[in-house]
Design a protein around this motif. Structure first.
Motif, PDB file in Angstrom:
ATOM      1  N   ASN A  52       2.968  -6.730   8.476  1.00 66.93           N
ATOM      2  CA  ASN A  52       3.622  -5.664   7.712  1.00 66.93           C
ATOM      3  C   ASN A  52       4.900  -6.149   7.035  1.00 66.93           C
ATOM      4  O   ASN A  52       5.241  -5.689   5.941  1.00 66.93           O
ATOM      5  N   LEU A  53       5.607  -7.082   7.671  1.00 64.33           N
ATOM      6  CA  LEU A  53       6.774  -7.659   7.020  1.00 64.33           C
ATOM      7  C   LEU A  53       6.350  -8.649   5.937  1.00 64.33           C
ATOM      8  O   LEU A  53       6.918  -8.658   4.838  1.00 64.33           O
ATOM      9  N   LEU A  54       5.341  -9.472   6.208  1.00 59.68           N
ATOM     10  CA  LEU A  54       4.892 -10.451   5.211  1.00 59.68           C
ATOM     11  C   LEU A  54       4.381  -9.778   3.944  1.00 59.68           C
ATOM     12  O   LEU A  54       4.441 -10.363   2.857  1.00 59.68           O
ATOM     13  N   ARG A  55       3.913  -8.543   4.040  1.00 54.93           N
ATOM     14  CA  ARG A  55       3.419  -7.837   2.856  1.00 54.93           C
ATOM     15  C   ARG A  55       4.534  -7.532   1.864  1.00 54.93           C
ATOM     16  O   ARG A  55       4.261  -7.216   0.701  1.00 54.93           O
ATOM     17  N   ARG A  56       5.766  -7.617   2.297  1.00 55.34           N
ATOM     18  CA  ARG A  56       6.878  -7.369   1.378  1.00 55.34           C
ATOM     19  C   ARG A  56       7.200  -8.587   0.515  1.00 55.34           C
ATOM     20  O   ARG A  56       8.106  -8.551  -0.316  1.00 55.34           O
ATOM     21  N   PHE A  57       6.436  -9.674   0.710  1.00 53.62           N
ATOM     22  CA  PHE A  57       6.663 -10.909  -0.022  1.00 53.62           C
ATOM     23  C   PHE A  57       5.313 -11.499  -0.435  1.00 53.62           C
ATOM     24  O   PHE A  57       4.255 -10.992  -0.071  1.00 53.62           O
ATOM     25  N   THR A  58       5.374 -12.580  -1.209  1.00 54.10           N
ATOM     26  CA  THR A  58       4.200 -13.430  -1.409  1.00 54.10           C
ATOM     27  C   THR A  58       4.417 -14.635  -0.501  1.00 54.10           C
ATOM     28  O   THR A  58       5.207 -15.532  -0.831  1.00 54.10           O
ATOM     29  N   PRO A  59       3.767 -14.664   0.669  1.00 53.62           N
ATOM     30  CA  PRO A  59       4.089 -15.695   1.659  1.00 53.62           C
ATOM     31  C   PRO A  59       3.129 -16.888   1.602  1.00 53.62           C
ATOM     32  O   PRO A  59       1.941 -16.755   1.295  1.00 53.62           O
ATOM     33  N   THR A  60       3.668 -18.055   1.911  1.00 54.08           N
ATOM     34  CA  THR A  60       2.857 -19.260   2.110  1.00 54.08           C
ATOM     35  C   THR A  60       3.179 -19.816   3.490  1.00 54.08           C
ATOM     36  O   THR A  60       4.354 -20.081   3.804  1.00 54.08           O
ATOM     37  N   ILE A  61       2.153 -19.966   4.299  1.00 50.84           N
ATOM     38  CA  ILE A  61       2.291 -20.652   5.588  1.00 50.84           C
ATOM     39  C   ILE A  61       1.844 -22.085   5.337  1.00 50.84           C
ATOM     40  O   ILE A  61       0.652 -22.358   5.169  1.00 50.84           O
ATOM     41  N   ASP A  62       2.805 -22.975   5.276  1.00 55.50           N
ATOM     42  CA  ASP A  62       2.546 -24.357   4.873  1.00 55.50           C
ATOM     43  C   ASP A  62       2.383 -25.213   6.126  1.00 55.50           C
ATOM     44  O   ASP A  62       3.363 -25.630   6.747  1.00 55.50           O
ATOM     45  N   TYR A  63       1.122 -25.480   6.489  1.00 52.85           N
ATOM     46  CA  TYR A  63       0.849 -26.303   7.662  1.00 52.85           C
ATOM     47  C   TYR A  63       1.042 -27.785   7.364  1.00 52.85           C
ATOM     48  O   TYR A  63       0.978 -28.601   8.282  1.00 52.85           O
ATOM     49  N   VAL A  64       1.254 -28.140   6.107  1.00 51.56           N
ATOM     50  CA  VAL A  64       1.496 -29.536   5.728  1.00 51.56           C
ATOM     51  C   VAL A  64       2.978 -29.855   5.870  1.00 51.56           C
ATOM     52  O   VAL A  64       3.374 -30.754   6.609  1.00 51.56           O
ATOM     53  N   ALA A  65       3.812 -29.110   5.154  1.00 46.18           N
ATOM     54  CA  ALA A  65       5.265 -29.316   5.218  1.00 46.18           C
ATOM     55  C   ALA A  65       5.898 -28.611   6.416  1.00 46.18           C
ATOM     56  O   ALA A  65       7.113 -28.711   6.619  1.00 46.18           O
ATOM     57  N   GLN A  66       5.093 -27.864   7.185  1.00 50.74           N
ATOM     58  CA  GLN A  66       5.541 -27.168   8.391  1.00 50.74           C
ATOM     59  C   GLN A  66       6.691 -26.210   8.081  1.00 50.74           C
ATOM     60  O   GLN A  66       7.792 -26.295   8.638  1.00 50.74           O
ATOM     61  N   ARG A  67       6.408 -25.273   7.184  1.00 53.60           N
ATOM     62  CA  ARG A  67       7.429 -24.312   6.820  1.00 53.60           C
ATOM     63  C   ARG A  67       6.790 -23.018   6.330  1.00 53.60           C
ATOM     64  O   ARG A  67       5.617 -22.998   5.946  1.00 53.60           O
ATOM     65  N   LEU A  68       7.582 -21.963   6.345  1.00 57.56           N
ATOM     66  CA  LEU A  68       7.201 -20.678   5.776  1.00 57.56           C
ATOM     67  C   LEU A  68       7.940 -20.516   4.452  1.00 57.56           C
ATOM     68  O   LEU A  68       9.154 -20.695   4.393  1.00 57.56           O
ATOM     69  N   VAL A  69       7.199 -20.185   3.401  1.00 52.58           N
ATOM     70  CA  VAL A  69       7.800 -19.938   2.096  1.00 52.58           C
ATOM     71  C   VAL A  69       7.612 -18.462   1.768  1.00 52.58           C
ATOM     72  O   VAL A  69       6.483 -17.952   1.785  1.00 52.58           O
ATOM     73  N   LEU A  70       8.709 -17.776   1.490  1.00 48.65           N
ATOM     74  CA  LEU A  70       8.674 -16.372   1.099  1.00 48.65           C
ATOM     75  C   LEU A  70       9.131 -16.258  -0.348  1.00 48.65           C
ATOM     76  O   LEU A  70      10.237 -16.688  -0.689  1.00 48.65           O
ATOM     77  N   ARG A  71       8.290 -15.684  -1.190  1.00 49.44           N
ATOM     78  CA  ARG A  71       8.644 -15.420  -2.582  1.00 49.44           C
ATOM     79  C   ARG A  71       8.711 -13.912  -2.791  1.00 49.44           C
ATOM     80  O   ARG A  71       8.054 -13.159  -2.067  1.00 49.44           O
ATOM     81  N   PRO A  72       9.457 -13.452  -3.779  1.00 48.24           N
ATOM     82  CA  PRO A  72       9.521 -12.002  -4.024  1.00 48.24           C
ATOM     83  C   PRO A  72       8.127 -11.412  -4.225  1.00 48.24           C
ATOM     84  O   PRO A  72       7.226 -12.068  -4.758  1.00 48.24           O
ATOM     85  N   ALA A  73       7.961 -10.178  -3.813  1.00 41.08           N
ATOM     86  CA  ALA A  73       6.672  -9.494  -3.946  1.00 41.08           C
ATOM     87  C   ALA A  73       6.210  -9.503  -5.392  1.00 41.08           C
ATOM     88  O   ALA A  73       7.009  -9.292  -6.312  1.00 41.08           O
ATOM     89  N   GLY A  74       4.929  -9.768  -5.598  1.00 43.55           N
ATOM     90  CA  GLY A  74       4.364  -9.781  -6.932  1.00 43.55           C
ATOM     91  C   GLY A  74       4.458 -11.111  -7.644  1.00 43.55           C
ATOM     92  O   GLY A  74       3.948 -11.260  -8.762  1.00 43.55           O
TER      93      GLY A  74
END
Length: 446
Positions: A281-303
């Motif tokens: 429900n929180l991730l839906r407020r963003f365009t998220p990338t779960i990066d298993y390569v670089a081992q990081r979470l990327v959050l971009r503004p919704a849309g």
């Protein structure tokens, strides 16, 4: 002519239903509930033959198709029913569910509002549609009718003051402190630095009870039922005043309070205790990338429109219930199965009730009794299995670990449509996983 076309279509569906499934040995059979749904479909096909203009028979056939995940076929019949009988309750309810699955919440609400108040499934879908739309006051009015009376005080609080207030939307990249068995990242909870897990199989934020007291999370005097990675749990309603992820501040975050000590020992042994779990429900407020390569979470503004590499794989998904991300794939080379995305299922690529693994001939190993999991869920033990293959779109992985029992049997039909498994983090090893909400696709990049 229309009657002839429908009769011919019903005959074709009957042949497909009776003859389309491949033959298996006796021990490789679907569980009784799935087999019963198949029999219901065959009976509905027989009853519809020669009666292609009778709404009640068409409704029965459409519902039987819907239960087995044949959504496009079901939709065609439902729309035909509304042409014959514009006020048909079952057709409105069914089309409302399909609109919800396709994340058209406003359309779903409009359709479901025409369904009978006595239709339990339609009422639950209407509740979910209003939550997705942020109509918390209207959802609170339905809470008792869908078995969530304890959630009404939290919804009333959200109706008065709002939820998920993102005050400085921008792109943020947050390094995971640990990637396996579950992604862990450092955030700030009410101003204090804490460790949290990331699980797309959770709904609202889950906060450890001791962390909630320590960091003055606003707890409400009510409890409700929540779903976490295929299991139903009792949580105390709460509202996190401020959560900061990579410099992005989110205020008034709905949460459930639950003891997480045992879960913390499982996923981060002999180290810092986790304070909570970040859900979908929180991730839906963003365009998220779960990066298993670089081992990081990327959050971009919704849309935000993501431009993936040309070699990426795009896998369509649906959204069931309040916000359950569902994809279609197969386990062990078996039939097409609906699977929920659950990145927080520890140390596995897939989890399912044992009857689902039985269907494709997968049994726990000889030493399974010595290696159990899932005790933090306060349910039955999970047993480890080795899954020969798991496929998702054009991606196929082999020799993957799984958990038998990681999804409760009751969740197989909880939305009135068959779902079979949880698809977890190990499937996405060495991939970047982006959830494109606008296009409703998972973008998988090497």
């Amino acid at each position: 002519m229309a009657r002839f076309r429908l009769a011919r279509a019903a005959g074709w569906l009957l042949m497909l239903g009776l003859c389309g499934a491949p033959a298996h040995a006796d021990w490789l059979q679907p569980d009784p509930s799935f087999h019963e749904a198949q029999l219901d479909l065959r009976a509905a096909l027989r009853d519809t033959a020669g009666h292609a203009t009778e709404p009640a028979r068409l409704d029965s056939l459409a519902m039987a198709l819907l239960r087995l995940g044949r959504l496009d076929d079901a939709e065609k019949l439902m729309r035909r029913v509304l042409e014959i009988s514009p006020g048909d309750d079952a057709a409105h309810a069914g089309l409302g569910k399909l609109a919800l699955f396709r994340d058209r919440a406003s359309e779903a609400e409009s359709l479901l509002a025409h369904a009978s108040p006595d239709n339990d499934g339609a009422r639950a879908d209407l509740f979910a549609a209003r939550l997705r739309l942020g109509e918390y006051g209207a959802a609170a009015e339905l809470a008792e009718g869908v078995g969530q009376a304890g959630r009404a005080p939290l919804l009333a609080e959200l109706a008065e003051g709002g939820a998920y207030r993102v005050t400085n939307p921008r792109e943020a990249k947050v390094q995971f402190t640990r990637l396996w068995p579950v992604p862990l990242l450092r955030v700030r909870l009410n101003g204090q630095s804490v460790l949290m897990a990331l699980d797309t199989g959770a709904g609202d934020l889950i906060i450890d009870d001791s962390a909630a007291r320590r960091y003055a999370v606003k707890a409400l005097p009510s409890e409700t039922q929540a779903v976490w990675s295929g299991s139903r749990i009792a949580v105390r309603n709460a509202l996190v005043q401020r959560l900061e992820i990579g410099g992005i501040v989110i205020e008034r975050v709905p949460a459930g309070i639950l003891p997480l000590h045992r879960y913390s020992l499982e996923i981060n042994p002999q180290s810092e205790s986790i304070a909570g779990v970040i859900g979908i429900n929180l991730l839906r407020r963003f365009t998220p990338t779960i990066d298993y390569v670089a081992q990081r979470l990327v959050l971009r503004p919704a849309g935000t429109v993501v431009a993936p590499a040309a070699s990426s794989t795009r896998v369509p998904f649906e959204i069931w219930g309040e916000n359950e991300v569902m994809v279609y794939g197969s386990i062990g080379g078996g039939r097409r199965m609906a699977m929920e995305l659950a990145t927080g299922l520890p140390g596995a690529a897939v989890g399912a009730p044992q009857e689902v693994f039985d269907e494709v001939g997968i049994k726990p190993g000889m030493g399974a009794g010595l290696s159990k999991g899932g005790t933090w869920m306060r349910g039955d033990d999970w047993l480890p299995v080795t899954v020969p293959t798991v496929s998702l779109g054009q991606r196929v992985r082999d020799r993957l670990p799984g958990w038998s029992g990681a999804m409760d049997h009751g969740e197989l039909w909880s939305h009135g449509v068959r779902r079979d498994a949880l698809l977890a983090g190990l499937f996405f090893r060495n991939l970047r996983l982006t959830l494109d909400w606008r296009a409703r696709v998972l973008v998988l990049e090497d």
